[in-house]
Design a protein around this motif. Structure first.
Motif, PDB file in Angstrom:
ATOM      1  N   ARG A   1      81.316  35.105  19.686  1.00 11.06           N
ATOM      2  CA  ARG A   1      80.338  34.853  20.743  1.00 11.06           C
ATOM      3  C   ARG A   1      79.975  36.146  21.469  1.00 11.06           C
ATOM      4  NH1 ARG A   1      81.042  30.504  25.740  1.00 11.06           N
ATOM      5  NH2 ARG A   1      79.042  30.943  26.747  1.00 11.06           N
ATOM      6  N   THR A   2      80.983  36.948  21.782  1.00  7.05           N
ATOM      7  CA  THR A   2      80.735  38.228  22.459  1.00  7.05           C
ATOM      8  C   THR A   2      79.886  39.133  21.583  1.00  7.05           C
ATOM      9  OG1 THR A   2      82.837  38.073  23.644  1.00  7.05           O
ATOM     10  CG2 THR A   2      81.838  40.262  23.457  1.00  7.05           C
ATOM     11  N   CYS A   3      80.212  39.171  20.285  1.00  7.61           N
ATOM     12  CA  CYS A   3      79.471  39.999  19.338  1.00  7.61           C
ATOM     13  C   CYS A   3      78.002  39.600  19.295  1.00  7.61           C
ATOM     14  CB  CYS A   3      80.103  39.870  17.952  1.00  7.61           C
ATOM     15  SG  CYS A   3      79.130  40.601  16.629  1.00  7.61           S
ATOM     16  N   ARG A   4      77.747  38.301  19.099  1.00  3.05           N
ATOM     17  CA  ARG A   4      76.365  37.843  18.966  1.00  3.05           C
ATOM     18  C   ARG A   4      75.584  38.043  20.263  1.00  3.05           C
ATOM     19  NH1 ARG A   4      74.280  35.858  14.270  1.00  3.05           N
ATOM     20  NH2 ARG A   4      75.889  35.891  12.644  1.00  3.05           N
ATOM     21  N   SER A   5      76.240  37.845  21.396  1.00  2.00           N
ATOM     22  CA  SER A   5      75.581  38.036  22.685  1.00  2.00           C
ATOM     23  C   SER A   5      75.194  39.497  22.886  1.00  2.00           C
ATOM     24  CB  SER A   5      76.501  37.567  23.811  1.00  2.00           C
ATOM     25  OG  SER A   5      75.916  37.822  25.076  1.00  2.00           O
ATOM     26  N   ALA A   6      76.104  40.413  22.535  1.00  2.00           N
ATOM     27  CA  ALA A   6      75.833  41.846  22.693  1.00  2.00           C
ATOM     28  C   ALA A   6      74.694  42.287  21.783  1.00  2.00           C
ATOM     29  CB  ALA A   6      77.097  42.647  22.388  1.00  2.00           C
ATOM     30  N   LEU A   7      74.714  41.831  20.530  1.00  2.00           N
ATOM     31  CA  LEU A   7      73.666  42.230  19.587  1.00  2.00           C
ATOM     32  C   LEU A   7      72.318  41.650  19.993  1.00  2.00           C
ATOM     33  CD1 LEU A   7      75.533  41.961  16.162  1.00  2.00           C
ATOM     34  CD2 LEU A   7      75.168  43.975  17.605  1.00  2.00           C
ATOM     35  N   ALA A   8      72.318  40.432  20.538  1.00  2.00           N
ATOM     36  CA  ALA A   8      71.063  39.817  20.987  1.00  2.00           C
ATOM     37  C   ALA A   8      70.423  40.619  22.109  1.00  2.00           C
ATOM     38  CB  ALA A   8      71.317  38.380  21.431  1.00  2.00           C
ATOM     39  N   ARG A   9      71.261  41.220  22.981  1.00  2.00           N
ATOM     40  CA  ARG A   9      70.708  42.026  24.072  1.00  2.00           C
ATOM     41  C   ARG A   9      69.940  43.226  23.541  1.00  2.00           C
ATOM     42  NH1 ARG A   9      75.717  40.838  26.642  1.00  2.00           N
ATOM     43  NH2 ARG A   9      76.588  42.869  26.114  1.00  2.00           N
ATOM     44  N   PHE A  10      70.263  43.666  22.324  1.00  2.00           N
ATOM     45  CA  PHE A  10      69.558  44.780  21.694  1.00  2.00           C
ATOM     46  C   PHE A  10      68.609  44.284  20.601  1.00  2.00           C
ATOM     47  CE2 PHE A  10      72.888  46.989  23.878  1.00  2.00           C
ATOM     48  CZ  PHE A  10      72.339  48.228  24.183  1.00  2.00           C
TER      49      PHE A  10
ATOM     50  N   ALA B   1      60.157  51.961  19.425  1.00  2.00           N
ATOM     51  CA  ALA B   1      61.607  52.110  19.268  1.00  2.00           C
ATOM     52  C   ALA B   1      62.177  53.015  20.356  1.00  2.00           C
ATOM     53  CB  ALA B   1      61.934  52.670  17.892  1.00  2.00           C
ATOM     54  N   ILE B   2      61.457  54.092  20.695  1.00  2.00           N
ATOM     55  CA  ILE B   2      61.918  54.991  21.758  1.00  2.00           C
ATOM     56  C   ILE B   2      62.020  54.237  23.079  1.00  2.00           C
ATOM     57  CG2 ILE B   2      61.304  57.004  23.161  1.00  2.00           C
ATOM     58  CD1 ILE B   2      60.071  58.236  20.666  1.00  2.00           C
ATOM     59  N   GLU B   3      61.023  53.423  23.381  1.00  2.00           N
ATOM     60  CA  GLU B   3      61.046  52.671  24.640  1.00  2.00           C
ATOM     61  C   GLU B   3      62.209  51.683  24.668  1.00  2.00           C
ATOM     62  OE1 GLU B   3      57.105  51.090  24.684  1.00  2.00           O
ATOM     63  OE2 GLU B   3      56.292  52.781  25.828  1.00  2.00           O
ATOM     64  N   GLN B   4      62.553  51.102  23.509  1.00  2.00           N
ATOM     65  CA  GLN B   4      63.694  50.205  23.444  1.00  2.00           C
ATOM     66  C   GLN B   4      64.991  50.967  23.733  1.00  2.00           C
ATOM     67  OE1 GLN B   4      63.326  48.543  19.515  1.00  2.00           O
ATOM     68  NE2 GLN B   4      62.192  46.779  20.246  1.00  2.00           N
ATOM     69  N   VAL B   5      65.120  52.163  23.143  1.00  2.00           N
ATOM     70  CA  VAL B   5      66.313  52.980  23.371  1.00  2.00           C
ATOM     71  C   VAL B   5      66.385  53.394  24.840  1.00  2.00           C
ATOM     72  CG1 VAL B   5      67.414  55.181  22.828  1.00  2.00           C
ATOM     73  CG2 VAL B   5      66.463  53.774  20.987  1.00  2.00           C
ATOM     74  N   GLU B   6      65.247  53.797  25.413  1.00  2.00           N
ATOM     75  CA  GLU B   6      65.221  54.177  26.832  1.00  2.00           C
ATOM     76  C   GLU B   6      65.699  53.030  27.711  1.00  2.00           C
ATOM     77  OE1 GLU B   6      61.465  57.352  26.599  1.00  2.00           O
ATOM     78  OE2 GLU B   6      61.154  55.306  27.322  1.00  2.00           O
ATOM     79  N   ALA B   7      65.216  51.819  27.405  1.00  2.00           N
ATOM     80  CA  ALA B   7      65.615  50.656  28.202  1.00  2.00           C
ATOM     81  C   ALA B   7      67.111  50.421  28.111  1.00  2.00           C
ATOM     82  CB  ALA B   7      64.844  49.419  27.738  1.00  2.00           C
ATOM     83  N   GLY B   8      67.660  50.552  26.888  1.00  2.00           N
ATOM     84  CA  GLY B   8      69.094  50.370  26.712  1.00  2.00           C
ATOM     85  C   GLY B   8      69.897  51.384  27.501  1.00  2.00           C
ATOM     86  N   LEU B   9      69.456  52.640  27.503  1.00  2.00           N
ATOM     87  CA  LEU B   9      70.198  53.688  28.205  1.00  2.00           C
ATOM     88  C   LEU B   9      70.039  53.589  29.720  1.00  2.00           C
ATOM     89  CD1 LEU B   9      69.557  56.734  25.840  1.00  2.00           C
ATOM     90  CD2 LEU B   9      71.621  55.334  26.045  1.00  2.00           C
TER      91      LEU B   9
END
Length: 531
Positions: free
Chosen positions: A431-440, A490-498
């Motif tokens: 559950r933790t794995c799938r939740s974390a991957l879904a956030r990305f 993709a850059i904007e996605q990485v920026e959001a994550g960071l």
């Protein structure tokens, strides 16, 4: 006549019959146009079709004016020279023969005595010194060879230039040389790029998607404003559609309740014997018929409204940037994260490229390492993490950390994203794995993709998900040129994550917009060492 390129009903499919675009109608005028789009939409392929290097499956390309395309060499022939890269080897040899008295009438007729001066000017225009024409190309860096390719375009003086990611792997000076070239360019230019500083020099932006192409007048900033308005309109449309669904649901409920009350009253009258039996049968038939018609109408109206809401929601999801909420790292403000004292070293067999380097990072500090190509930025990261032993000096990382290099080598390409996450986060459950991957944005089956099949943007996003997306993210994240070869989405996605990460960051990058977006607070510029 002004330079132009026109595409008419252009279609193209990949060798495995995957359509890239179909029936594309597009015109490029005598201006600077940025061609953008997500990885895989066919931007580079479109440039090659315009240049005549690929044939479309259908449609046609017409051009007014001569055309030149930036040529970037990945591998260099051992005997290739600066003159070869500039495309002037034969022309210079002709001048040399004439100067030595060995030339013939053809040499004299075709000689261009202005060429040496024009070569010097073209090299200066792209920020290069007056290299000897016979200098081996292998002695120059990738960034210097890219600048030579730009100088070749200047010498050729075409009416139309095609540039495919011209600032990739270039340092700040190299990027400025490309920007300056386009700023001065008076012909037509079509530029595929994810470099927002370069796209700000454009007169128009064309966005290529799986649905076709859309032209936006103005530069990158104008395009970004238009996209923000499109997102606001899509969100308003979604809100309206959802209200309509709710309104239909309320009406259906009200009709059902009214009918129930009416049916109840009829049953009570029938029980008292106030209604003849023959009329009861007719009333029942009419009630059932009306109920059926009302149900079908309600279902159709609700289905149409729900479909409209679903389509509006999909448009919002496409336009909305990634937003990530991460588990806090727990890094205290005053905690020492990294210490380097007098660090000296470099690749084996060459003089040290890093000399007497010292750095102290505390708390959730965000530090960028910048510098020209060849100044040792990647070498420094390897020394700081212990991957490359130092000749002298010390380096210590004092908190849990992770490094994402340019190939995201900490991920096993043979495993799925899910399996990589579980390997790097052994205490995580499914559950933790799938939740974390879904956030990305790796939801459901997307999490089961094999890492070796991912695009560059997906690879880096998967690396971020597996390192900082779990319950115990590292308190220091080290990134080496994270935006290389990524499209803007993709850059904007990485920026959001960071932006959602509260640990310390140490980043090597030439991308000033990226560094600004992730909140870099300190920049350390490396200089070239004279070896």
């Amino acid at each position: 006549m002004p330079a132009s390129v026109s595409l008419h009903q252009l279609s193209y499919s990949t060798p495995d019959n995957q359509p890239l675009f179909s029936g594309l109608d597009l015109s490029f005028g005598n201006e600077r146009t940025g061609l953008i789009g997500r990885n895989g939409t066919g931007k580079s392929t479109l440039l090659r079709i315009i240049a005549g290097q690929l044939q479309p499956a259908a449609g046609s390309v017409s051009e007014q004016g001569t055309l030149g395309m930036l040529k970037q060499l990945v591998q260099v022939a051992p005997d290739a020279t600066v003159a070869d890269q500039l495309g002037v080897a034969e022309a210079l040899a002709r001048l040399d023969r004439l100067e030595q008295g060995l030339g013939d009438m053809d040499d004299a007729a075709e000689a261009d005595w202005t060429l040496p001066g024009r070569i010097e000017t073209a090299l200066a225009d792209v920020g290069l010194p007056a290299y000897a024409p016979d200098r081996p190309l292998a002695t120059l860096s990738g960034g210097q060879r890219t600048r030579l390719a730009l100088a070749r375009l200047i010498l050729a003086e075409p009416d139309i230039i095609l540039l495919d990611e011209p600032t990739n792997n270039l340092d700040a000076d190299g990027r400025r040389a490309v920007v300056d070239l386009l700023h001065r360019w008076r012909g037509a230019a079509i530029v595929v790029s994810h470099d927002r500083a370069l796209l700000r020099e454009m007169d128009a932006i064309v966005e290529l998607t799986t649905l076709g192409a859309t032209t936006y007048g103005g530069n990158w900033d104008h395009y970004a404003e238009r996209k923000a308005l499109e997102l606001a309109a899509a969100e308003h449309e979604l809100s309206t559609a959802e209200r309509k669904v709710a309104e239909i649901d309320r009406k259906i409920q009200a009709v059902a309740e009214k009918k129930a009350r009416k049916d109840g009253a009829g049953k009570r009258k029938a029980a008292k014997g106030d209604i003849p039996r023959i009329m009861l049968g007719g009333m029942k038939d009419n009630s059932e018929k009306t109920s059926g018609e009302n149900a079908r109408l309600a279902n159709r109206l609700r289905g149409d409204a729900a479909e409209a809401a679903s389509e509006a929601r999909a448009r919002v999801e496409i336009l909305t940037p990634l937003s990530v909420t991460l588990t806090p790292t727990g890094l205290p403000t005053g905690r020492t994260v990294l210490q380097a004292d007098g660090l000296t070293g470099g690749p084996e067999g060459v003089p040290p490229v890093i000399r007497d380097f010292s750095l102290n990072m505390t708390g959730p500090e965000r530090v960028a390492i910048t510098g020209p190509n060849g100044s040792g930025k990647t070498t420094l990261l390897r020394m700081l993490t212990g991957a490359l032993p130092a000749v002298s000096g010390t380096a210590r990382i004092l908190v849990p950390h992770a490094m994402l290099d340019q190939t995201v080598s900490l991920l096993d390409p043979a495993l799925s994203i899910r399996d990589n996450f579980l390997a790097l986060n052994p205490d995580a459950d499914e559950r933790t794995c799938r939740s974390a991957l879904a956030r990305f944005m790796f939801r459901a089956d997307a999490a089961l993709q094999q890492v070796g099949t991912l695009s560059g943007g997906e690879m880096l996003r998967a690396g971020l998900a597996c390192t900082i997306g779990g319950n115990h993210p590292p308190q220091l994240l080290i990134l080496d040129e994270p935006t290389n070869h990524l499209d803007i989405h993709a850059i904007e996605q990485v920026e959001a994550g960071l932006r959602g990460y509260d640990g310390a960051l140490l980043v090597v990058s030439h991308d000033a917009d990226f560094l600004d977006a992730i909140g870099i607070g300190r920049t350390i510029a490396l200089a070239m060492n004279a070896n």
